[in-house]
Design a protein around this motif. Structure first.
Motif, PDB file in Angstrom:
ATOM      1  N   GLU A  65      -7.065   4.390   5.476  1.00 63.22           N
ATOM      2  CA  GLU A  65      -7.925   5.374   4.832  1.00 63.22           C
ATOM      3  C   GLU A  65      -9.445   5.040   4.795  1.00 63.22           C
ATOM      4  O   GLU A  65     -10.105   5.581   5.055  1.00 63.22           O
ATOM      5  CB  GLU A  65      -7.185   5.773   3.615  1.00 63.22           C
ATOM      6  N   GLY A 119       1.029  -1.279   0.084  1.00 67.65           N
ATOM      7  CA  GLY A 119      -0.139  -0.083  -0.041  1.00 67.65           C
ATOM      8  C   GLY A 119       0.795   1.279   0.015  1.00 67.65           C
ATOM      9  O   GLY A 119       1.998   1.052   0.130  1.00 67.65           O
ATOM     10  N   LYS A 120       0.342   2.482  -0.024  1.00 68.71           N
ATOM     11  CA  LYS A 120       0.892   3.609  -0.298  1.00 68.71           C
ATOM     12  C   LYS A 120       1.821   4.007   1.148  1.00 68.71           C
ATOM     13  O   LYS A 120       2.920   4.632   0.864  1.00 68.71           O
ATOM     14  CB  LYS A 120      -0.165   4.837  -0.603  1.00 68.71           C
ATOM     15  N   ARG A 121       1.105   3.802   2.241  1.00 70.63           N
ATOM     16  CA  ARG A 121       2.079   4.019   3.382  1.00 70.63           C
ATOM     17  C   ARG A 121       3.292   3.112   3.388  1.00 70.63           C
ATOM     18  O   ARG A 121       4.236   3.524   3.838  1.00 70.63           O
ATOM     19  CB  ARG A 121       1.139   3.860   4.581  1.00 70.63           C
ATOM     20  N   THR A 122       3.186   2.055   3.049  1.00 71.31           N
ATOM     21  CA  THR A 122       4.327   0.936   3.105  1.00 71.31           C
ATOM     22  C   THR A 122       5.315   1.448   1.956  1.00 71.31           C
ATOM     23  O   THR A 122       6.364   1.437   2.236  1.00 71.31           O
ATOM     24  CB  THR A 122       3.766  -0.371   2.758  1.00 71.31           C
ATOM     25  N   GLY A 123       4.745   1.902   0.913  1.00 75.34           N
ATOM     26  CA  GLY A 123       5.500   2.439  -0.229  1.00 75.34           C
ATOM     27  C   GLY A 123       6.306   3.786   0.196  1.00 75.34           C
ATOM     28  O   GLY A 123       7.755   3.726  -0.086  1.00 75.34           O
ATOM     29  N   ALA A 124       5.741   4.507   0.786  1.00 74.68           N
ATOM     30  CA  ALA A 124       6.309   5.553   1.627  1.00 74.68           C
ATOM     31  C   ALA A 124       7.640   5.357   2.347  1.00 74.68           C
ATOM     32  O   ALA A 124       8.489   5.822   2.103  1.00 74.68           O
ATOM     33  CB  ALA A 124       5.460   6.614   1.878  1.00 74.68           C
ATOM     34  N   ARG A 179      10.420   3.897   0.120  1.00 75.84           N
ATOM     35  CA  ARG A 179      10.912   4.913  -0.435  1.00 75.84           C
ATOM     36  C   ARG A 179      11.778   5.984   0.524  1.00 75.84           C
ATOM     37  O   ARG A 179      13.098   6.261   0.218  1.00 75.84           O
ATOM     38  CB  ARG A 179       9.974   5.994  -1.070  1.00 75.84           C
ATOM     39  N   ASP A 226       5.575   0.002  -7.341  1.00 75.03           N
ATOM     40  CA  ASP A 226       4.114  -0.305  -7.415  1.00 75.03           C
ATOM     41  C   ASP A 226       3.657  -0.411  -6.047  1.00 75.03           C
ATOM     42  O   ASP A 226       4.371  -0.888  -5.151  1.00 75.03           O
ATOM     43  CB  ASP A 226       3.837  -1.770  -7.940  1.00 75.03           C
ATOM     44  N   GLU A 227       2.607   0.455  -5.636  1.00 78.14           N
ATOM     45  CA  GLU A 227       2.132   0.775  -4.138  1.00 78.14           C
ATOM     46  C   GLU A 227       0.741   0.556  -3.892  1.00 78.14           C
ATOM     47  O   GLU A 227       0.260   1.003  -3.235  1.00 78.14           O
ATOM     48  CB  GLU A 227       2.853   1.642  -3.469  1.00 78.14           C
ATOM     49  N   ASP A 228       0.070  -0.037  -5.012  1.00 74.55           N
ATOM     50  CA  ASP A 228      -1.334  -0.132  -4.952  1.00 74.55           C
ATOM     51  C   ASP A 228      -2.088  -1.378  -5.056  1.00 74.55           C
ATOM     52  O   ASP A 228      -3.149  -1.587  -5.515  1.00 74.55           O
ATOM     53  CB  ASP A 228      -1.929   0.656  -6.586  1.00 74.55           C
TER      54      ASP A 228
END
Length: 238
Positions: A226, A77-82, A85, A93-95
């Motif tokens: 979210e 997910g996006k938080r894990t992706g952030a 990074r 890919d973070e979706d």
């Protein structure tokens, strides 16, 4: 409305801040804790990296990040992706949204057999590695953290909960749900949650709340914070 947050730290306080910004009164009582593991990484072939949670990044060593540098990273997910990074990894890919989605997205990019390194916790479902292996990939698991139950004392619970009832409970894991079921039997917390609604990250987590009636459980549209907070907002607004 007072909302009980049961997830482990540091996520519990982060959620508390988000709840306060939405106008709720957070009550933070983590029911599990995250502890780091001494994970190591060898010189194996790496075609892709899968990351199942931000905690897997938080507790990985610099040596692991160095070994994974430049490799394509698939985050759940996006938080894990952030978090990945920020650690210097190359997130492409973070979706995915969940473990099954993560396996599908990796297989869509890499033909089997690909060598996939998975950063994960010791306590987990085996969906990701099972799906990847079924697709013909070679999987190496690197467990960077463990999740342990917490047993707060009656005094600690009384201090955190105060004298007023709690209207909502956020439940993030099946382990946390099982801990919550045990705690509900104790009057110090059970009376405060007598009329509470339980907002669960997934149906599996809701099922683990076997001491709570189905009419008091709500399930997020997707297993991420979210949608969970959106569900809380919508339900309160009705």
């Amino acid at each position: 409305m007072r909302v009980l947050v049961t997830r482990p730290q540091p996520g519990a306080c982060e959620t508390g801040v988000r709840l306060a910004a939405l106008g709720f009164e957070p009550v933070v009582v983590p029911l599990t804790e995250i502890v780091p593991l001494a994970a190591a990484i060898g010189a194996d072939v790496i075609d892709a990296v899968a990351v199942t949670s931000a905690n897997a990044i938080r507790h990985a060593s610099p040596a692991i990040f160095a070994a994974l540098g430049g490799k394509p990273v698939f985050a759940v997910g996006k938080r894990t992706g952030a978090a990945a990074r920020e650690a210097g990894l190359d997130v492409i890919d973070e979706d995915a949204g969940d473990a099954e989605g993560l396996a599908r997205r990796i297989s869509a990019v890499f033909s089997a057999p690909a060598y996939v390194t998975v950063l994960c916790g010791r306590v987990r479902r085996d969906i990701l590695e099972t799906r990847l292996r079924a697709a013909g990939h070679r999987v190496r698991l690197i467990e960077t953290y463990d999740t342990l139950p917490l047993e707060p004392s009656d005094a600690a619970l009384a201090a955190a909960l105060g004298d007023r009832p709690v209207g909502g409970v956020l439940v993030y894991s099946a382990n946390g749900a099982r801990q919550l079921c045990r705690l509900i039997e104790r009057p110090v917390i059970g009376t405060k949650l007598a009329d509470a609604t339980f907002y669960c990250l997934s149906a599996r987590i809701a099922d683990a709340l076997d001491r709570v009636g189905p009419d008091r459980k709500k399930i997020a549209a997707q297993p991420a914070e979210e949608p969970l907070l959106a569900l809380l907002n919508v339900h309160i607004g009705l």
